[in-house]
Design a protein around this motif. Structure first.
Motif, mmCIF file in Angstrom:
data_model
loop_
_atom_site.group_PDB
_atom_site.id
_atom_site.type_symbol
_atom_site.label_atom_id
_atom_site.label_comp_id
_atom_site.label_asym_id
_atom_site.label_seq_id
_atom_site.Cartn_x
_atom_site.Cartn_y
_atom_site.Cartn_z
ATOM 1 N N PRO A 1 54.820 13.902 -92.806
ATOM 2 C CA PRO A 1 54.294 12.681 -92.197
ATOM 3 C C PRO A 1 53.576 11.800 -93.206
ATOM 4 N N ASN A 2 53.401 10.540 -92.826
ATOM 5 C CA ASN A 2 52.703 9.575 -93.658
ATOM 6 C C ASN A 2 51.405 9.162 -92.985
ATOM 7 N N VAL A 3 50.342 9.042 -93.766
ATOM 8 C CA VAL A 3 49.035 8.718 -93.201
ATOM 9 C C VAL A 3 48.989 7.301 -92.642
ATOM 10 N N ARG A 4 49.961 6.473 -93.008
ATOM 11 C CA ARG A 4 50.022 5.130 -92.437
ATOM 12 C C ARG A 4 50.493 5.159 -90.985
ATOM 13 N N GLU A 5 51.156 6.241 -90.612
ATOM 14 C CA GLU A 5 51.760 6.316 -89.283
ATOM 15 C C GLU A 5 51.090 7.343 -88.376
ATOM 16 N N HIS A 6 50.350 8.279 -88.950
ATOM 17 C CA HIS A 6 49.763 9.369 -88.171
ATOM 18 C C HIS A 6 48.326 9.618 -88.622
ATOM 19 N N GLY A 7 47.510 10.091 -87.696
ATOM 20 C CA GLY A 7 46.153 10.477 -88.020
ATOM 21 C C GLY A 7 46.122 11.815 -88.734
ATOM 22 N N MET A 8 45.059 12.080 -89.477
ATOM 23 C CA MET A 8 44.968 13.295 -90.272
ATOM 24 C C MET A 8 44.955 14.551 -89.406
ATOM 25 N N ARG A 9 44.346 14.496 -88.230
ATOM 26 C CA ARG A 9 44.321 15.663 -87.357
ATOM 27 C C ARG A 9 45.728 16.025 -86.890
ATOM 28 N N ASP A 10 46.495 15.018 -86.460
ATOM 29 C CA ASP A 10 47.863 15.287 -86.026
ATOM 30 C C ASP A 10 48.710 15.805 -87.177
ATOM 31 N N ILE A 11 48.514 15.227 -88.356
ATOM 32 C CA ILE A 11 49.271 15.671 -89.532
ATOM 33 C C ILE A 11 48.992 17.138 -89.825
ATOM 34 N N TRP A 12 47.737 17.505 -89.838
ATOM 35 C CA TRP A 12 47.355 18.859 -90.244
ATOM 36 C C TRP A 12 47.771 19.913 -89.218
ATOM 37 N N PHE A 13 47.528 19.641 -87.949
ATOM 38 C CA PHE A 13 47.771 20.663 -86.937
ATOM 39 C C PHE A 13 49.175 20.633 -86.334
ATOM 40 N N ASP A 14 49.774 19.446 -86.224
ATOM 41 C CA ASP A 14 50.960 19.336 -85.375
ATOM 42 C C ASP A 14 52.252 18.989 -86.091
ATOM 43 N N SER A 15 52.216 18.579 -87.343
ATOM 44 C CA SER A 15 53.443 18.123 -87.999
ATOM 45 C C SER A 15 54.353 19.291 -88.367
ATOM 46 N N GLU A 16 55.641 19.016 -88.329
ATOM 47 C CA GLU A 16 56.637 20.031 -88.692
ATOM 48 C C GLU A 16 56.478 20.453 -90.148
ATOM 49 N N GLY A 17 56.193 19.479 -91.038
ATOM 50 C CA GLY A 17 56.068 19.798 -92.453
ATOM 51 C C GLY A 17 54.972 20.790 -92.751
ATOM 52 N N PHE A 18 53.815 20.656 -92.085
ATOM 53 C CA PHE A 18 52.691 21.560 -92.347
ATOM 54 C C PHE A 18 52.833 22.891 -91.615
ATOM 55 N N ASN A 19 53.595 22.927 -90.552
ATOM 56 C CA ASN A 19 53.740 24.160 -89.784
ATOM 57 C C ASN A 19 54.916 25.033 -90.210
ATOM 58 N N ARG A 20 55.866 24.453 -90.943
ATOM 59 C CA ARG A 20 57.119 25.162 -91.208
ATOM 60 C C ARG A 20 56.908 26.517 -91.873
ATOM 61 N N PHE A 21 56.006 26.610 -92.823
ATOM 62 C CA PHE A 21 55.808 27.872 -93.536
ATOM 63 C C PHE A 21 54.396 28.421 -93.365
ATOM 64 N N ARG A 22 53.729 28.025 -92.292
ATOM 65 C CA ARG A 22 52.432 28.617 -91.982
ATOM 66 C C ARG A 22 52.615 30.026 -91.443
ATOM 67 N N GLY A 23 51.632 30.854 -91.723
ATOM 68 C CA GLY A 23 51.672 32.207 -91.169
ATOM 69 C C GLY A 23 52.806 33.029 -91.734
ATOM 70 N N GLN A 24 53.406 33.880 -90.892
ATOM 71 C CA GLN A 24 54.444 34.795 -91.358
ATOM 72 C C GLN A 24 55.700 34.757 -90.500
ATOM 73 N N GLY A 25 55.701 33.950 -89.448
ATOM 74 C CA GLY A 25 56.837 33.937 -88.532
ATOM 75 C C GLY A 25 58.137 33.470 -89.155
ATOM 76 N N TRP A 26 58.071 32.721 -90.244
ATOM 77 C CA TRP A 26 59.260 32.205 -90.910
ATOM 78 C C TRP A 26 59.904 33.207 -91.858
ATOM 79 N N MET A 27 59.220 34.307 -92.149
ATOM 80 C CA MET A 27 59.632 35.204 -93.232
ATOM 81 C C MET A 27 60.943 35.930 -92.946
ATOM 82 N N LYS A 28 61.754 36.049 -94.006
ATOM 83 C CA LYS A 28 62.955 36.868 -94.003
ATOM 84 C C LYS A 28 62.640 38.181 -94.719
ATOM 85 N N GLU A 29 63.588 39.085 -94.702
ATOM 86 C CA GLU A 29 63.456 40.283 -95.536
ATOM 87 C C GLU A 29 63.690 39.894 -96.996
ATOM 88 N N PRO A 30 63.022 40.549 -97.940
ATOM 89 C CA PRO A 30 62.145 41.707 -97.769
ATOM 90 C C PRO A 30 60.702 41.382 -97.385
#
Length: 386
Positions: free
Chosen positions: A280-309
């Protein structure tokens, strides 16, 4: 922007604030360093955020919980509003750090920055001699850097020097540390090159041999003991010589938010190269929405995305699968295990690069300096991998 996300169902309740905010105020820079971490297509980035837009980013991020601010670039001092941005950051309660080559600094400007509330300055050198410093940056800046170091010290700041280490200067570590000590540096960061962006393009020139690295570590330990209580020395080993990867920016989307000059918000400063991700771009979205809700910031958060090994590895909590950009560059898959890891099925790519680095022969391809002309040419073809 949707609040639901398949990789992190309840992001807002399980993720803390972006404690560290890095503002890349501009990609403009008079230096042309062969290891620069700015994107190779930086010349295509236009329409920098205005002063008022940067101030809004500061205000929204502080309300979100950000406490530490880095002012970087390119060279941030090519902008004439760094003092205003610093003053607002100080008013908001940030701890502020200016990361600079020294170009654009003067005694008068340093006085203004201190008056604005700047807390910390990190000054970069490329080497301990004028000839090598100026060659690696493709500019005549060594004498300016020496004067800047004197100004910083005399202004009452702790002096923090940074020197990126690689094959072309690692054998000069003795004189680099001695130079920092003679300048009265309080801290010296010897950051071995990590191979992204321009450094990845120039890896065959820059990756040191194992013997060079071992000699450098021995030299660093001797000087660290000699200067104990006077100057602290930090030595960062290149990833390629490790058996386990580092956490990606302390964990993707957990601590760091980077804002690029055009307002693109990123979980690390090289993430924009990853294909298939929307940031996301800060010109179009607020920082809270960017940090918590954007696909870019959530894609590799945590461990749910992990493959083996990684998915079943007992060390996944320590490294979170390693660096996503390195996985993309070396395995062509941002979701793969970082090939630096000995458990990665792509670890042979790292081993092959390390093996080539043991050879004394000069690379066939010339060094590529960080120049606008080179950047425009590189933007026309895919980013080289491996």
């Amino acid at each position: 922007m949707s609040t639901a996300h398949p990789y992190l169902p309840d992001a807002s309740s399980s993720v803390g604030p972006p404690l560290w905010l890095l503002l890349e105020l501009t990609y403009r820079c008079p230096l042309q360093c062969v290891f620069c971490y700015n994107p190779v297509d930086f010349a295509s980035v236009e329409n920098e955020l205005t002063t008022q837009e940067w101030l809004r980013v500061l205000q929204e991020s502080r309300a979100l919980g950000s406490v530490q601010l880095g002012l970087s670039g390119g060279e941030p001092l090519v902008r004439d509003d760094v003092e205003e941005i610093t003053a607002e950051a100080h008013r908001l309660g940030y701890y502020t750090n200016l990361i600079t080559s020294g170009v654009g600094l003067s005694r008068e400007r340093l006085t203004e920055l201190k008056r604005a509330g700047l807390d910390h300055i990190q000054l970069s050198f490329q080497d301990s001699t004028r000839e090598m410093n100026d060659f690696l940056s493709h500019t005549r800046t060594f004498e300016l850097k020496r004067r800047c170091a004197e100004w910083i010290k005399s202004s009452g700041y702790q002096m923090v020097l940074n020197c990126v280490i690689h094959r072309l200067n690692i054998d000069h570590l003795e004189t680099i540390i001695d130079m920092a000590a003679r300048m009265g540096a309080d801290y010296l960061e010897l950051a071995n090159t990590q191979y992204y962006s321009w450094a990845h393009l120039n890896r065959e020139h820059l990756l040191p041999s194992r013997a060079q690295l071992e000699r450098a570590e021995q030299t660093m330990r001797q000087w660290r003991e000699r200067l104990k209580g006077k100057m602290r020395i930090f030595f960062v080993v290149p990833d390629y010589y490790e058996q386990r990867p580092k956490r990606c920016a302390n964990g993707w989307g957990t601590t760091l938010m980077t804002v690029a000059p055009d307002g693109t918000a990123l979980p690390c400063h090289t993430a924009k190269m990853l294909p298939g991700l929307s940031f996301p771009n800060v010109r179009e979205h607020g920082m809270r929405d960017i940090w918590f809700d954007s696909e870019g910031f959530n894609r590799f958060r945590g461990q749910g995305w992990m493959k083996e090994p990684c998915a079943s590895c007992e060390e996944r909590d320590k490294d979170l699968g390693g660096c996503r950009c390195q996985a993309y560059l070396l395995a062509h898959d941002a979701g793969a295990t970082d090939p630096v890891c000995a458990k990665s099925p792509h670890h042979h790519v790292v081993l092959a690069a390390v093996e080539r680095a043991q050879q004394p022969r000069a690379p066939e391809a010339p060094l590529v300096f960080r120049r606008k002309e080179s950047s425009r040419a590189l933007a026309q073809r895919p980013l080289p991998t491996r």
